[in-house]
Design a protein around this motif. Sequence first.
Motif, PDB file in Angstrom:
ATOM      1  N   LYS A 358       0.839  -1.194   0.000  1.00 39.70           N
ATOM      2  CA  LYS A 358       0.000   0.000   0.000  1.00 39.70           C
ATOM      3  C   LYS A 358       0.878   1.249   0.000  1.00 39.70           C
ATOM      4  O   LYS A 358       2.016   1.216   0.478  1.00 39.70           O
ATOM      5  N   LEU A 359       0.334   2.318  -0.530  1.00 41.01           N
ATOM      6  CA  LEU A 359       1.090   3.566  -0.653  1.00 41.01           C
ATOM      7  C   LEU A 359       1.618   4.037   0.693  1.00 41.01           C
ATOM      8  O   LEU A 359       2.763   4.494   0.814  1.00 41.01           O
ATOM      9  N   GLU A 360       0.820   3.924   1.737  1.00 31.91           N
ATOM     10  CA  GLU A 360       1.232   4.364   3.066  1.00 31.91           C
ATOM     11  C   GLU A 360       2.411   3.551   3.580  1.00 31.91           C
ATOM     12  O   GLU A 360       3.317   4.087   4.234  1.00 31.91           O
ATOM     13  N   ALA A 361       2.425   2.241   3.288  1.00 32.72           N
ATOM     14  CA  ALA A 361       3.527   1.371   3.722  1.00 32.72           C
ATOM     15  C   ALA A 361       4.824   1.737   3.002  1.00 32.72           C
ATOM     16  O   ALA A 361       5.907   1.755   3.605  1.00 32.72           O
ATOM     17  N   LYS A 362       4.713   2.062   1.709  1.00 29.36           N
ATOM     18  CA  LYS A 362       5.899   2.483   0.949  1.00 29.36           C
ATOM     19  C   LYS A 362       6.470   3.778   1.526  1.00 29.36           C
ATOM     20  O   LYS A 362       7.690   3.912   1.706  1.00 29.36           O
ATOM     21  N   GLU A 363       5.583   4.729   1.793  1.00 26.47           N
ATOM     22  CA  GLU A 363       6.028   6.011   2.343  1.00 26.47           C
ATOM     23  C   GLU A 363       6.722   5.822   3.689  1.00 26.47           C
ATOM     24  O   GLU A 363       7.736   6.466   3.979  1.00 26.47           O
ATOM     25  N   GLU A 364       6.189   4.928   4.512  1.00 23.19           N
ATOM     26  CA  GLU A 364       6.768   4.689   5.837  1.00 23.19           C
ATOM     27  C   GLU A 364       8.187   4.141   5.729  1.00 23.19           C
ATOM     28  O   GLU A 364       9.090   4.582   6.464  1.00 23.19           O
ATOM     29  N   ILE A 365       8.407   3.206   4.814  1.00 26.11           N
ATOM     30  CA  ILE A 365       9.740   2.626   4.641  1.00 26.11           C
ATOM     31  C   ILE A 365      10.719   3.669   4.109  1.00 26.11           C
ATOM     32  O   ILE A 365      11.853   3.781   4.592  1.00 26.11           O
ATOM     33  N   LEU A 366      10.288   4.449   3.111  1.00 24.24           N
ATOM     34  CA  LEU A 366      11.172   5.455   2.516  1.00 24.24           C
ATOM     35  C   LEU A 366      11.535   6.540   3.522  1.00 24.24           C
ATOM     36  O   LEU A 366      12.674   7.015   3.563  1.00 24.24           O
ATOM     37  N   LEU A 367      10.573   6.932   4.346  1.00 25.38           N
ATOM     38  CA  LEU A 367      10.852   7.925   5.385  1.00 25.38           C
ATOM     39  C   LEU A 367      11.816   7.368   6.435  1.00 25.38           C
ATOM     40  O   LEU A 367      12.696   8.080   6.926  1.00 25.38           O
ATOM     41  N   SER A 368      11.648   6.091   6.770  1.00 26.08           N
ATOM     42  CA  SER A 368      12.531   5.458   7.747  1.00 26.08           C
ATOM     43  C   SER A 368      13.960   5.381   7.218  1.00 26.08           C
ATOM     44  O   SER A 368      14.924   5.584   7.962  1.00 26.08           O
ATOM     45  N   PHE A 369      14.112   5.122   5.915  1.00 28.08           N
ATOM     46  CA  PHE A 369      15.458   5.109   5.327  1.00 28.08           C
ATOM     47  C   PHE A 369      16.068   6.503   5.350  1.00 28.08           C
ATOM     48  O   PHE A 369      17.242   6.681   5.659  1.00 28.08           O
ATOM     49  N   LEU A 370      15.247   7.509   5.051  1.00 29.35           N
ATOM     50  CA  LEU A 370      15.733   8.886   5.047  1.00 29.35           C
ATOM     51  C   LEU A 370      16.140   9.337   6.450  1.00 29.35           C
ATOM     52  O   LEU A 370      17.128  10.056   6.621  1.00 29.35           O
ATOM     53  N   ASP A 371      15.404   8.883   7.461  1.00 26.91           N
ATOM     54  CA  ASP A 371      15.682   9.299   8.843  1.00 26.91           C
ATOM     55  C   ASP A 371      16.718   8.430   9.540  1.00 26.91           C
ATOM     56  O   ASP A 371      17.080   8.700  10.692  1.00 26.91           O
ATOM     57  N   GLY A 372      17.182   7.363   8.875  1.00 27.29           N
ATOM     58  CA  GLY A 372      18.220   6.525   9.461  1.00 27.29           C
ATOM     59  C   GLY A 372      17.737   5.289  10.175  1.00 27.29           C
ATOM     60  O   GLY A 372      18.548   4.490  10.668  1.00 27.29           O
ATOM     61  N   GLY A 373      16.422   5.081  10.232  1.00 27.35           N
ATOM     62  CA  GLY A 373      15.903   3.880  10.872  1.00 27.35           C
ATOM     63  C   GLY A 373      16.219   2.634  10.063  1.00 27.35           C
ATOM     64  O   GLY A 373      16.576   1.586  10.606  1.00 27.35           O
ATOM     65  N   VAL A 374      16.065   2.716   8.747  1.00 27.19           N
ATOM     66  CA  VAL A 374      16.425   1.638   7.828  1.00 27.19           C
ATOM     67  C   VAL A 374      17.798   1.948   7.253  1.00 27.19           C
ATOM     68  O   VAL A 374      18.022   3.043   6.724  1.00 27.19           O
ATOM     69  N   LYS A 375      18.717   0.992   7.364  1.00 28.04           N
ATOM     70  CA  LYS A 375      20.083   1.195   6.873  1.00 28.04           C
ATOM     71  C   LYS A 375      20.296   0.628   5.470  1.00 28.04           C
ATOM     72  O   LYS A 375      21.045   1.195   4.675  1.00 28.04           O
ATOM     73  N   LYS A 376      19.661  -0.499   5.194  1.00 31.11           N
ATOM     74  CA  LYS A 376      19.788  -1.136   3.874  1.00 31.11           C
ATOM     75  C   LYS A 376      18.393  -1.237   3.261  1.00 31.11           C
ATOM     76  O   LYS A 376      17.470  -1.788   3.872  1.00 31.11           O
ATOM     77  N   LEU A 377      18.235  -0.696   2.066  1.00 35.71           N
ATOM     78  CA  LEU A 377      16.930  -0.636   1.407  1.00 35.71           C
ATOM     79  C   LEU A 377      16.964  -1.411   0.098  1.00 35.71           C
ATOM     80  O   LEU A 377      17.884  -1.258  -0.707  1.00 35.71           O
ATOM     81  N   ILE A 378      15.948  -2.247  -0.125  1.00 38.49           N
ATOM     82  CA  ILE A 378      15.775  -2.965  -1.390  1.00 38.49           C
ATOM     83  C   ILE A 378      14.574  -2.356  -2.103  1.00 38.49           C
ATOM     84  O   ILE A 378      13.457  -2.354  -1.581  1.00 38.49           O
ATOM     85  N   THR A 379      14.777  -1.825  -3.293  1.00 37.95           N
ATOM     86  CA  THR A 379      13.689  -1.171  -4.018  1.00 37.95           C
ATOM     87  C   THR A 379      13.935  -1.243  -5.519  1.00 37.95           C
ATOM     88  O   THR A 379      14.937  -1.799  -5.968  1.00 37.95           O
ATOM     89  N   LYS A 380      13.010  -0.674  -6.290  1.00 35.94           N
ATOM     90  CA  LYS A 380      13.118  -0.641  -7.749  1.00 35.94           C
ATOM     91  C   LYS A 380      13.204   0.802  -8.238  1.00 35.94           C
ATOM     92  O   LYS A 380      12.580   1.691  -7.650  1.00 35.94           O
ATOM     93  N   PRO A 381      13.916   1.037  -9.331  1.00 32.81           N
ATOM     94  CA  PRO A 381      13.955   2.395  -9.900  1.00 32.81           C
ATOM     95  C   PRO A 381      12.569   2.908 -10.274  1.00 32.81           C
ATOM     96  O   PRO A 381      12.289   4.097 -10.155  1.00 32.81           O
ATOM     97  N   THR A 382      11.685   2.029 -10.715  1.00 40.00           N
ATOM     98  CA  THR A 382      10.341   2.456 -11.107  1.00 40.00           C
ATOM     99  C   THR A 382       9.543   2.990  -9.933  1.00 40.00           C
ATOM    100  O   THR A 382       8.567   3.719 -10.119  1.00 40.00           O
ATOM    101  N   ILE A 383       9.965   2.654  -8.704  1.00 39.28           N
ATOM    102  CA  ILE A 383       9.244   3.094  -7.511  1.00 39.28           C
ATOM    103  C   ILE A 383       9.905   4.295  -6.844  1.00 39.28           C
ATOM    104  O   ILE A 383       9.239   5.256  -6.464  1.00 39.28           O
ATOM    105  N   SER A 384      11.235   4.264  -6.725  1.00 36.45           N
ATOM    106  CA  SER A 384      11.914   5.207  -5.819  1.00 36.45           C
ATOM    107  C   SER A 384      12.991   6.069  -6.454  1.00 36.45           C
ATOM    108  O   SER A 384      13.704   6.772  -5.733  1.00 36.45           O
TER     109      SER A 384
END
Length: 479
Positions: A358-384
């Motif tokens: 869901k869109l809200e779940a994606k936003e939560e993960i991306l914000l956590s990576f930006l704020d330092g909560g998530v250190k390693k992120l797996i994503t796609k160019p089409t998304i992020s």
Amino acid sequence: RNANTALLLLNDSKQQTDKMENSTMLEYERFLESKRHIPQNFGIDPLWIPDTMKPYQAYTADRLIRKGRGAGYLDTGMGKTFIELVIAANYLRAHNKRVLILTPIAVAFQFLKEAEKFGIDDVSHFKKGELQSKIVVCNYERIHMLNEADFDCIICDESSAIKDADGKTRSQVTAFMKKIRYRFLFTATPAPNDYTELGTSSEALGYLGYTDMLTKFFKNNEDTISPMNIGTEWRLKGHAEKAFFEWVSTWAIAARKPSDLGFSDDDFVLPELKVNYNWVKNEKPLVIKGQYQMFNIVARTNSEILAERRATIENRCEKSVELASGHDVSVYWCNLNPEGDLIAQLDKTAVQLTGKMKLEAKEEILLSFLDGGVKKLITKPTISAWGLNWQHCGHATVFPNFSYEQWYQLIRRFWRFGRTEPVTIDAVLSDGQKRVLDAILAKTKKADTQFSMLKENVNLEYKVQQNNFDKKIQHPSFL
């Protein structure tokens, strides 16, 4: 009496003929006038240009505010967010009507931080429900929840989302924009593949339509105006090249650094960029259309490339995890779901973002990576790969595909003005994917050439010079 009547009729007929000729001339003059590309302004005089803006930012904001319908093709890290917020604030002050800013996923939160940083009030992030502010920031994915009648001005951040002539997002956003008076587009990649991609921007802003632009300035090898034909190659008409750039200059501004606009580059120095090409060997025989291949060769057709990609998932993912293990913060860029799933198994510290979330779940993960909560992120160019500022991260692994735009944008999430430490991009390919790398390098060279030509021509001030015909007509001596 008959002669006088005939003379009157003749004079009346002549007067009617003169009126018809004058009317025809006026209509023809109006027709010619409608075909001219005069640099007309639709906007307002700026009411507020903050002292905190860099000189080139103030120049860009001033020019576009006056234009009213324009595009800012500025590279990553040049402050597009700040400029967009200043434009929004000016139109809000002028008309006290709502302004909409459309952004890629999770980028809205960066706008809120920038607005708070520079003291721009009445800004909120729209998710659903009622509008809560006069400056509304919303993701492209939520535009269907909005009504265009509620807005007087619209700003599209990372407007490359609408460059695809056949794209669903482009059709939806363009139809929405056409009903709003003031319109602005911002992106670092306005036409990464071809100048024809500027046609969708022009149409969204209310200038020439996409097909009208093609027929006016371009020709192709299919002798048709249909852009969907396979193999169709569009190129500028020789005699129309100068006119094309003059036309674009009436509604766009382009730069990759401040000096492109005549300002100093002293504060804008990019960090060192290291791009490594890591090759893994394909030990498995390729299966193409159900047939096992006797020898593995460099993949050439789409079927071969897809088979090569699937056959080397394990080797490429293992190599990516090995390369990322030496970095505290890193991004794994994938193309296929099985790639992301395997990396998540191999690197238990990584968090995977998938398209089905869901869109809200994606936003939560991306914000956590930006704020330092998530250190390693797996994503796609089409998304992020669009709009996000990840200058806190200095490493990424990527499985390249044929898209130059994705390649450029994903690198620029990290390699941008404001970061001082080096950035390392580890591309991981199998030995049969050499053509993919060759294509990316060739497209990079072409895109650099195209953007250089665009900024050099578009940033010139275009003025229409009119001749004044004020000399008296000299009749021949015998008249």
